[in-house]
Motif scaffolding. Sequence first.
Motif, short mmCIF file in Angstrom:
data_model
loop_
_atom_site.label_atom_id
_atom_site.label_comp_id
_atom_site.label_asym_id
_atom_site.label_seq_id
_atom_site.Cartn_x
_atom_site.Cartn_y
_atom_site.Cartn_z
N ASN A 37 0.80 -1.23 0.00
CA ASN A 37 0.00 0.00 0.00
C ASN A 37 0.83 1.28 0.00
N ASN A 38 1.75 1.44 -0.91
CA ASN A 38 2.59 2.63 -1.03
C ASN A 38 3.56 2.84 0.12
N TYR A 39 3.72 1.87 0.99
CA TYR A 39 4.67 1.95 2.10
C TYR A 39 5.79 0.94 1.86
#
Length: 195
Positions: free
Chosen positions: A30-32
């Motif tokens: 998730n974009n992390y």
Amino acid sequence: MQVYFLKLVVDESVIPIVSDELLNKSYTFNNYVLHNLEKTTECDPEKKNCFCGEGFEWSKAACSEKKCCGNGTCESTKFTCMSETTVTLTGSLALTSEAFHGCLDDTETDDFKKCNKNLTTTMKSFYSQLFGFHSLKITKYKTGSVIVDFAVIVVSDVALTELEQTSRDLTVKLNASLNLETRGELRLELLVIEI
């Protein structure tokens, strides 16, 4: 880059497996991106004591509250060990813009809350770029323009040139002057020029 601490409770028999499978790897979701996962603290919940892993020591809070200092055993499972290369920055920013006068109001006013939030967000946007950034806290506002006392904790050694540039960029953005003190491990990177 924000540093987070998480507590993972596992049976003692799986510690080597978890260490081999989980640590020293990168994970993306998730974009992390999670990387540099390290085991800082190991605890025995039955004995209610913990000890620091290699390269880590008890935080200042553990040392002052429970007398858990250095990297010895601590009779508490409340605290987490921090990197021995942790750098603490304390400083004062002198802000000349009238936009920050709300920070001198009573702490319960909307003007203070808005000013404090905006200034904290701006300062974090700069210092959080330091690798190992842990936290930034504004500790006090004083008059004389608007003087902001603050503390930043970075749980990694910091390159002096990176710290200088980050601080310079912040003072330009805020049209401010800065006094900064450091405690911890700074790396000085020198360029050698042969003549």
